[in-house]
Design a protein around this motif. Structure first.
Motif: not given
Length: 163
Positions: A9-15, A17-25, A91-102
């Motif tokens: 997986f591509d870390v930057g692309a995953e981030i 895709a998950l939060v791109g353009g969101r203004q609540d994060v 090699a990358r094994i796992v990616l965890v991404v969390t997004a919050s207002a805080h």
């Protein structure tokens, strides 16, 4: 959102895709786990690691872990990508991404997810070394790290102040 896959997986692309353009994060925290070329208990350098899992059961358990994080913290988005199959050092094994207002919620949720993935996700690791292969046993340090989330279950305050 969870995915279990063989492909890298591509870390930057995953981030993005998950939060791109969101203004609540207000905060995005990521963790990427990599295959090391050594292990304290291994005899010789690690040349590969094979991760096995039971399809269906694994996704169900990862979804439960994600739901637990969402119940504890106000997450706007969450992603877990876990690979399986034969992986080589670096090699990358796992990616965890969390997004919050805080930021506090994003950091704590990411740490919780990594700790619980390490101890509760049904993956089995086999390390290949120069002197043979061996199954990786659970580590007491990982169990202690995960236990602190059980001890504080339900008592984690939801952030609300400035950060």
């Amino acid at each position: 959102m969870i995915r279990v896959q063989e492909a890298d997986f591509d870390v930057g692309a995953e981030i993005e895709a998950l939060v791109g353009g969101r203004q609540d994060v207000g905060a995005v925290v990521t963790f990427t786990g990599l295959v090391r070329d050594f292990a304290p208990a291994a005899s010789g350098a690690i040349t590969a690691m094979t991760l096995e899992h039971y399809p269906g059961m694994t996704e169900k358990q990862l979804a439960a872990i994600e739901m637990e994080a969402r119940a504890r913290w106000p997450l706007d988005a969450c992603l877990i990508v876990h690979r399986h199959g034969r992986l080589t050092p670096g090699a990358r094994i796992v990616l965890v991404v969390t997004a919050s207002a805080h930021r506090q919620a994003a950091f704590e949720a990411a740490e919780f997810l990594v700790d619980w993935l390490k101890t509760r996700a049904p993956f089995w690791k086999n390390e290949a070394t120069e002197s043979g292969a061996r199954w990786v046993a659970a580590h007491a340090d990982d169990e202690r790290a995960a236990a602190r989330w059980t001890e504080t279950s339900g008592s984690t305050p939801r952030p609300g102040g400035r950060d």
